[in-house]
Structure formats: structure tokens, C-alpha cells
Design an enzyme around this catalytic site. Sequence first.
Site, PDB file in Angstrom:
ATOM      1  N   ASP A 129      64.183  41.584  39.039  1.00  0.00           N
ATOM      2  CA  ASP A 129      63.777  40.701  40.195  1.00  0.00           C
ATOM      3  C   ASP A 129      62.499  41.325  40.789  1.00  0.00           C
ATOM      4  O   ASP A 129      62.474  42.456  40.818  1.00  0.00           O
ATOM      5  CB  ASP A 129      64.949  40.779  41.060  1.00  0.00           C
ATOM      6  CG  ASP A 129      65.166  39.412  42.201  1.00  0.00           C
ATOM      7  OD1 ASP A 129      63.999  38.657  42.046  1.00  0.00           O
ATOM      8  OD2 ASP A 129      65.998  39.539  42.858  1.00  0.00           O
ATOM      9  N   GLU A 130      62.055  40.254  41.821  1.00  0.00           N
ATOM     10  CA  GLU A 130      60.936  40.869  42.686  1.00  0.00           C
ATOM     11  C   GLU A 130      59.740  41.421  41.813  1.00  0.00           C
ATOM     12  O   GLU A 130      59.551  42.569  42.207  1.00  0.00           O
ATOM     13  CB  GLU A 130      61.381  41.799  43.745  1.00  0.00           C
ATOM     14  CG  GLU A 130      62.528  40.894  44.536  1.00  0.00           C
ATOM     15  CD  GLU A 130      62.157  39.953  45.509  1.00  0.00           C
ATOM     16  OE1 GLU A 130      61.035  39.503  45.439  1.00  0.00           O
ATOM     17  OE2 GLU A 130      62.847  39.215  46.396  1.00  0.00           O
ATOM     18  N   GLN A 187      54.451  36.051  47.575  1.00  0.00           N
ATOM     19  CA  GLN A 187      55.332  36.913  48.629  1.00  0.00           C
ATOM     20  C   GLN A 187      55.194  38.544  48.267  1.00  0.00           C
ATOM     21  O   GLN A 187      56.016  39.295  48.253  1.00  0.00           O
ATOM     22  CB  GLN A 187      56.648  36.724  48.399  1.00  0.00           C
ATOM     23  CG  GLN A 187      56.987  35.247  48.503  1.00  0.00           C
ATOM     24  CD  GLN A 187      58.543  34.923  48.725  1.00  0.00           C
ATOM     25  OE1 GLN A 187      59.262  35.233  49.557  1.00  0.00           O
ATOM     26  NE2 GLN A 187      58.981  34.001  47.629  1.00  0.00           N
ATOM     27  N   ARG A 218      60.941  31.630  55.849  1.00  0.00           N
ATOM     28  CA  ARG A 218      62.021  32.314  56.193  1.00  0.00           C
ATOM     29  C   ARG A 218      62.776  31.280  56.938  1.00  0.00           C
ATOM     30  O   ARG A 218      63.973  31.268  57.021  1.00  0.00           O
ATOM     31  CB  ARG A 218      62.105  33.654  57.329  1.00  0.00           C
ATOM     32  CG  ARG A 218      61.600  34.989  56.656  1.00  0.00           C
ATOM     33  CD  ARG A 218      62.022  35.256  55.117  1.00  0.00           C
ATOM     34  NE  ARG A 218      61.063  34.618  54.436  1.00  0.00           N
ATOM     35  CZ  ARG A 218      61.594  34.535  52.776  1.00  0.00           C
ATOM     36  NH1 ARG A 218      62.501  34.883  52.614  1.00  0.00           N
ATOM     37  NH2 ARG A 218      60.403  34.043  52.114  1.00  0.00           N
ATOM     38  N   LYS A 273      65.965  31.552  42.844  1.00  0.00           N
ATOM     39  CA  LYS A 273      65.672  32.748  41.747  1.00  0.00           C
ATOM     40  C   LYS A 273      66.949  33.343  41.336  1.00  0.00           C
ATOM     41  O   LYS A 273      67.207  33.961  40.309  1.00  0.00           O
ATOM     42  CB  LYS A 273      64.478  33.675  42.098  1.00  0.00           C
ATOM     43  CG  LYS A 273      64.873  34.618  43.418  1.00  0.00           C
ATOM     44  CD  LYS A 273      63.433  35.363  43.602  1.00  0.00           C
ATOM     45  CE  LYS A 273      63.654  36.219  45.004  1.00  0.00           C
ATOM     46  NZ  LYS A 273      64.841  37.329  44.665  1.00  0.00           N
ATOM     47  N   THR A 274      67.777  33.991  42.506  1.00  0.00           N
ATOM     48  CA  THR A 274      68.788  34.802  42.190  1.00  0.00           C
ATOM     49  C   THR A 274      69.832  34.228  41.369  1.00  0.00           C
ATOM     50  O   THR A 274      70.459  34.575  40.615  1.00  0.00           O
ATOM     51  CB  THR A 274      69.492  35.349  43.512  1.00  0.00           C
ATOM     52  OG1 THR A 274      68.519  35.917  44.412  1.00  0.00           O
ATOM     53  CG2 THR A 274      70.539  36.266  43.315  1.00  0.00           C
TER      54      THR A 274
END
Length: 735
Positions: free
Chosen positions: A225-226, A256, A610, A38-39
Site C-alpha cells: 500500500d501507499e 498524494q 480529505r 484502495k484498502t
Amino acid sequence: MPGHTDSPILEGLNDRQRQAVLHADGPLLIFAGAGSGKTRVLTHRAAHLIRERGVPAFNVLCVTFTNKAADEMKERLRGLLGGRHRELWVGTFHSICARILRQDGERVGVPSNFVVFDSSDQLALMKDCLRDLDLDPEQFPPPRILREISNAKNELIGPRDYFNWRGGRPYDEIVARAYTLYQNRLKDNQACDFDDLIDYTVWLFEQYPDVLQRYQDRFHHILVDEYQDINFAQYRFVTQLAVKHRDLCVVGDDDQAVYGWRGADMRIIMRFDEDYPDAEVIKLEQNYRSTQNILRTAWEVIRHNNTRRDKRLWTDAPPGEKIVIHRTADEHAESSFVTDTIEHLIEHDGRTHRDFAVLYRVNAQSRVFEKVFVSRGIPYRIVGGLRFYDRAEVKDIHAYLRVLHNPADSVSLKRIINAPTRGIGDKTLSHLEQTALERGLSLLEAARHGEAISELGPRAEAAVSQFVNLIDHLRRKMESATVTELTEAVIQESGYQLALEQEGTIKARGKLDNIRELLSATQEYEEGAEEPSVGGFLENVALLTSADMLEEGVDAVPLMTLHSAKGLEFPVVFIVGMEEGLFPLARATFSDNPMDLEEERRLCYVGITRAMERVFLSSAELRTIFGATAHTMVSTFLRDIPEDLVEPYGPVAPRNITWESADTARSPAAQQILDDAGAGDQPFRAGDKVRHPSFGDGMIVSVAGSGEEMLVSVAFPDKGIKKLDPQYASLQKLR
């Protein structure tokens, strides 16, 4: 889009990522699963707008949740755009809003040199407020009052509206009074807390349309973002900026969303395409981090949530190792299991200590791991624990800088007025505070007040005057000194360094090392800042998060809560304490709101994803935590994992717990553990939900004995585990 398919900005992107980068004008919602890049997509979309479509970098705003993410995005944009990247605004919600307030905040009463109070500053200020309101901190704990106030600010509720917003109970009236005084004291200190940064900016935009229009005309393209983690105040801020041009791109993952407890509202991302009916929705489901088995395990857990968008991560990576699920005798055996596994994989697989991460639900679980790691010589670090900037000596020097930058900051001044010891005791400080309150002065102004300090007596008067002269001298030096030079002057001329040198202990030498390390931090800040300043450095430190403090390249095993692990990745992950009542927490299991348990499940999903290569999930049959010992029941999340994904653990395979699909019966090993204490014709079994006349609803986690000798251990939300005799406890079994 024709003409752009050969752009270097598109190199290495998959089809869905390209679709997101090439999206034309208008709202765009990107559901980006864990490890789906995503980044990279956000960064490349911003670069594409500027480099290929000719959008001035000045017109692009990128908003993240951590400084670490913002720095990573800036670094990538530097590589894609060269010097043009400096014209973008890239930062966290808080840093972006702080920047706006420094420019325009005076319109709503926020001075340009305001300081940002961190959590410890807020706590100190609230303690003073409760004292002045004559409220008992035992009955009204300051952290709880601050949490209530933060919840209100997240909803843009001010002190005057708080009482009615909360329902008008007597307790709400107490919080409203504390809230009012707290805000007044922040204003007196020319300070904002984290929530104020967002709230004041929203208020600024509402009260002054000309200011809003100026920022709308600047930021034609907004990338966030997020997005699953934003709260209502942040939503309002984004909406205010985006309403004119409607070129809003948001990236997030509802699977998430794990910050509901601190005000994040997952419903915001879920209704994005209702807010913007013309929005394009793209799902990034290809994972570049984890093996197939890890992704399938995460899917088997998360698919049981009802509130989520339909999506499933996949990867081209090999299946990889199966998941290890291990049940130990107690928490000490669990820590030995983790330690043995780490040592084995280092010796036989060539791992390093930084390849591992130990994740847990609550901070208290770290104690046994710290103890065994020390005894076995395994280097470790606590992430999200005591930060470098939270160390007392570092905060002292930092407080000096804050007073120099903002002399109205009485909270910081109280911290340093007698640090190092200079003969200004509590009685003197109390007198100065009373003078400041009576005469409407700041604490420093009261210390300058000749009549006030003359009443202190010769020795105290001399000490206060000496301190004021020191501050005045350092403030004059601040006019020409760099941040590092000023910090060096504070360390030396305040007497702080000399006091530690004279103490001469090992502990004092460690403190000296820490305050000298602060000079490294100021140098690093000056190298990276466009226009270095004391205020900029202070703000940079205040807005750091625990994730920002994770040092790269240190060969030590990180220990952290599952919340702290969000956004990170490790080759090998241990998730420990997977028991009912601990993970998921009891209060989520018995909550009237099903979303609470769903958030715990999402947290489990975050923990599993993770991992890049290996996942170990452990629980203990007997656990002592928070001063209570009880038999446990394995976490419902473990029972979601099919048996074909699980492998036994080493020489203790008979104690390993594996499960078949959630739609079938548990494996014999699992069922035996769950039913051991409740076998036969017992009226109560482990797993039964019960009601107690005093403790409320709970769940039986273990049963010992039978007949008249029976004792049951029941987990009650917020009350812990209670051992009860069913004959006298009036337990009612619930369906």
C-alpha cells in the site's frame, strides 16, 4: 476470470476494482486516487487469492504504512476469511522487518531482544554522542545530524561510505563521525532505530541468500500500500522479496506523494512499469468520499503539476456546496472565522465537533486556534502533537519495561535510575557512565560492579544497590507475569505511584491517571496479540504513528498539519494560512528543484480531498508568525480555482477572494488585494522576485509607502520575511 464472477468477495466492487482483484499472476500497478477504495481493493485481492484461487494464506504478505491501516486490513480479512486471516503477515514496513530480524537478525549482529528507539530516544542518544565527540550542539544541532543520518540510511549508506557519498566537505566528516559513534552506541544498547529495521533486513537478505530464499519461498504474493511513499531502502526490500515469483501488487497515488522531505521517492512508483515491463496498470478514478465540486477543486489545483500520471477523479455524488475562499484581516480574525463557522454549522446543520478538521501547513499555526477554541468552549485535540506515549510519566514507566526486557538499554536506564527520586544524582550517574565506558560494560552492569559503586560513598552506593535490586526483582517477576501484571508491579514497586500520591497536586493526579491508563493499553494489546509479550508491547508502541493515535468517536475538533491529515477524512475541512511563503512554503517557491513546489501542490490536493461535503480555504492579509509580522500575498493554489466553484462567505462577501480560471485574469477583488500596496509607477510590486546580496533570492509579499518612504517586505527561503528599504538594500529585480 470465469467461475468467480458470483463470488461474495466481488460484491459491491466497480469494474476497475474487480479488474484489480481478479488480476492473474504477475506485477500489477494500481493508481488509486483519493477516496477510491484502495484498502478495499487490496483486502479483497488478498482474500480472492486465498478463498477463490486456493493460495495458502501463509504465502501472502500485505505491507502498509501505518498500524491503523494494517489493523483495518486485518479486520476486513477476518470478515472475509474467518480464522485463515491469522496465517497472513499484515503489517507496516517497520513491523514486518522487525519480525524478520527477531527471527534471523542475529546473523547480522541484531539480537532477538533488541529494542526500537523512538525519536526521543534517538535524540537523547545523539546528544550523548555529540558530547563525547566534544561537538557544540548549537553549531551541530542533534535533530539536524539525525536527519542527515536518516537520509543516508534511506539510501542504504552506512557510516563508512557517508563521507564520500555526501561529497567530502568538512561538515560531512563531522556527520560521519557522529554517525559512526551513534551506530556503535545503538549496538551497545542492543537497539535499532526505525531506519535500521529496514536497512538491517536488506543487509541480511544480501549477506545470507539462504535466508532470502526462505522468505521468497514463503511470500509468493506481495501486496504493498501507499507505494508512492516508499524510499530506496524499502524499494530494495520489496524487490528482494518479489524477484523470484514476481507476483507484486502495489497501490499508490502519485498525486498524494507528500513525503519527499523525509526520504520518500515518488520516482519509484512512476517507473514501476519500467521495472516490470509486463505489469498491468489499472487506474481507480471513481471517488466515494467527496462531492463533485470538491473533486473539481482538487483537480484544478493538481492539474498544474507536470510530474504526474494522467487521471481525474469523478463521482456519482451530487455537486454539493461550493468552496468558500475567505480573506481575513489577520490570523486572529481567521481563527474567529473558523470558530464562527463551526458554531453556525453545529447550530443550524446539526453537525458535531468531530465533523470538522482544521488543517495547516506548520504546527505553529495551531496556537491562535487553540486560544480561541478555549475561550469559546470548543473542544479540540491536537493530532500529531504530544502523543499519550510521549508524556513524561508514561515514558518513565515505559522505560522501566524496556530495561526489564533489555538490560543493555542504557538510554532507558538513565531515564529511570532516579525516577522517582532515590538519591542518585548527576555526579553518581556520570561516574557509572565513565566506568561503563572504560570497562566495556552496560550501564546496569557498571551499577552492579562492586568496586565501581564502592567509590561513590555510602549513601550513593546504597541507592544504586537498591535500584539494581529492584530491577533484578522485577526481572524475576517478568518470567511469569503478564504484560499488564508486570506494568502494575513497575508502577507500584518502583515507588512511582507513591511519589505522585504524596505530591498530591492536581498535576500529579493527572500523571497518576495517565500511568493507570497505560494499564488499559497493555490489556488492549494482550487481547489483540497472538502471543503477548513485553517485547511485543514495546515494539507495538515504538512503531505507532500520529495517525495511529487519532482516537475514534471523540467529539472534538481535530487540529493538525496537512501531513498528519493524510489518510483521514472529515465532513467539513478548513485549510488555513493559504498565503505565499506559508503555503506553499517560501523555500519550495524559490527552490532550484521544481519538484519541491509540486510537492506543496500535492499537499494542497491531499488537504482538499480529505473533505466529504464542505471545504473552507482561508488566508490573512496580515500575519504574525515566528515572531515576525508582515502583509501577505494569497497562495498561488487559490488562484488555480475557477470562480464558478467559489461562493462568498456570509456578511463579509466583499472581502472574499475568488478567481477565474488560471488561464484568465484574476477577479477584480483578488487583483485589488494583490496590487493595493504596489499601485502606480512603483519600481517594486507584491509578487516580484528579487535578489539581495546577503539574503539571496526572495519574493516581495507587500509594499508600503512610495518614493523615498517605500518599504518592501520580502520573503526569503529559510530566513523569513525581511522589511527592507530599496534605496539601501541593493535589491535586484529578477525576471
